[in-house]
Design an enzyme around this catalytic site. Structure first.
Site, PDB file in Angstrom:
ATOM      1  N   LYS A  14      53.005  38.884  35.941  1.00 46.50           N
ATOM      2  CA  LYS A  14      51.793  39.670  36.213  1.00 46.50           C
ATOM      3  C   LYS A  14      51.475  39.636  37.715  1.00 46.50           C
ATOM      4  O   LYS A  14      52.067  38.847  38.474  1.00 46.50           O
ATOM      5  CB  LYS A  14      50.637  39.096  35.375  1.00 46.50           C
ATOM      6  N   TYR A  54      49.373  46.818  25.073  1.00 42.02           N
ATOM      7  CA  TYR A  54      48.622  45.877  24.243  1.00 42.02           C
ATOM      8  C   TYR A  54      48.321  46.431  22.858  1.00 42.02           C
ATOM      9  O   TYR A  54      48.071  45.663  21.928  1.00 42.02           O
ATOM     10  CB  TYR A  54      47.332  45.429  24.955  1.00 42.02           C
ATOM     11  N   ASN A 156      46.961  34.295  33.885  1.00 44.07           N
ATOM     12  CA  ASN A 156      47.907  33.336  33.313  1.00 44.07           C
ATOM     13  C   ASN A 156      49.364  33.641  33.673  1.00 44.07           C
ATOM     14  O   ASN A 156      50.285  33.247  32.970  1.00 44.07           O
ATOM     15  CB  ASN A 156      47.687  33.197  31.794  1.00 44.07           C
ATOM     16  N   HIS A 159      53.235  37.631  30.934  1.00 47.76           N
ATOM     17  CA  HIS A 159      53.185  38.052  29.540  1.00 47.76           C
ATOM     18  C   HIS A 159      54.525  37.724  28.905  1.00 47.76           C
ATOM     19  O   HIS A 159      55.563  37.871  29.554  1.00 47.76           O
ATOM     20  CB  HIS A 159      52.953  39.569  29.433  1.00 47.76           C
ATOM     21  N   GLU A 170      57.969  46.281  22.697  1.00 45.78           N
ATOM     22  CA  GLU A 170      57.616  46.144  24.113  1.00 45.78           C
ATOM     23  C   GLU A 170      58.790  46.473  25.033  1.00 45.78           C
ATOM     24  O   GLU A 170      58.603  47.051  26.100  1.00 45.78           O
ATOM     25  CB  GLU A 170      57.106  44.722  24.383  1.00 45.78           C
TER      26      GLU A 170
END
Ligand code: GDP
Ligand code: MG
Length: 202
Positions: A14, A54, A156, A159, A170
């Site tokens: 990310k 998502y 975080n 992903h 995905e």
């Protein structure tokens, strides 16, 4: 049944991971465990593409909302709403702002139980509770109380797909089939071949 070694998973470094120059460290962990990199790119994304990512699982809004509401209650705190869809709507807006903030690095890793192995190395979603030794536990200290106070997504770093079916959807969302490279790697014979060759010199 497909051999377990053919499993693939999607990982995205990310924007905070790229900014903190952790792409190499993160990739090193997946290389070290024996997974094989089969696709990678540096790119930017759009809010639309992030929302689609998502919500590839039509249940994601409900599940994420319910999970978030129960985690507030477990901590004895009042959730922002009792409606899981309202809770998720806020999370999704924050995630979109987060993911478009800078370059990201999507990649596909292949190998035995790739989804589970990567999730194990990545650690749990909230870095504050991710175990030491995991990527999130070792490299970042964000928490839900802090991200909620500041009205933003939890930072975080990465992903990682949550299940093989999620990974399949995905991967299609982020990569064209021709961007995925099929190749043999010499070291895989040591990890996967049913019999090891005799390596002793006569
Ligand atoms: P992941 O697969 O470990 O990234 O976690 P999930 O798929 O469950 O959640 C996706 C994203 O939703 C996370 O990266 C968070 O940004 C957000 N999220 C999930 N659970 C919570 C929560 O309890 N509170 C808040 N504020 N955000 C959450
Ligand atoms: Mg997930």
């Amino acid at each position: 049944m497909a051999h377990p070694k053919t499993e693939r998973t999607l990982v995205i470094v990310k924007p905070d991971g790229v900014q903190r120059a952790l792409v190499g460290e993160i990739m090193k962990r997946f290389e070290n465990v024996g997974l094989k990199l089969v696709a990678i790119k540096m790119t930017t994304t759009s809010a639309e593409h992030v929302e689609k990512h998502y919500t590839l699982d039509p249940e994601w809004r409900r599940i994420t909302g319910e999970k978030t509401i129960s985690s507030y209650k477990e901590k004895g705190a009042a959730p922002p709403s009792e409606d899981p869809y309202e809770v998720t709507a806020v999370i999704l807006e924050n995630l979109k702002r987060y993911m478009v903030a800078g370059p990201i690095v999507p990649m596909i890793w292949e190998g035995a139980h790739a989804v589970k192995v990567v999730r194990k190395l990545v650690g749990s979603t909230e870095p504050l509770s991710s175990a030491p030794g995991t990527i999130r536990g070792d490299y970042v200290l964000d928490s839900y109380p802090m991200s909620d106070t500041d009205g933003r997504a939890i930072r975080n770093l990465i992903h990682a797909s949550g299940s093989p079916s999620e990974a399949e959807a995905e991967i299609k969302h982020w990569f064209k089939p021709e961007e995925i490279v099929r190749y043999r790697r010499m070291q895989d014979a040591i990890v996967y071949s049913p019999e090891l060759d005799d390596y002793l010199e006569q």
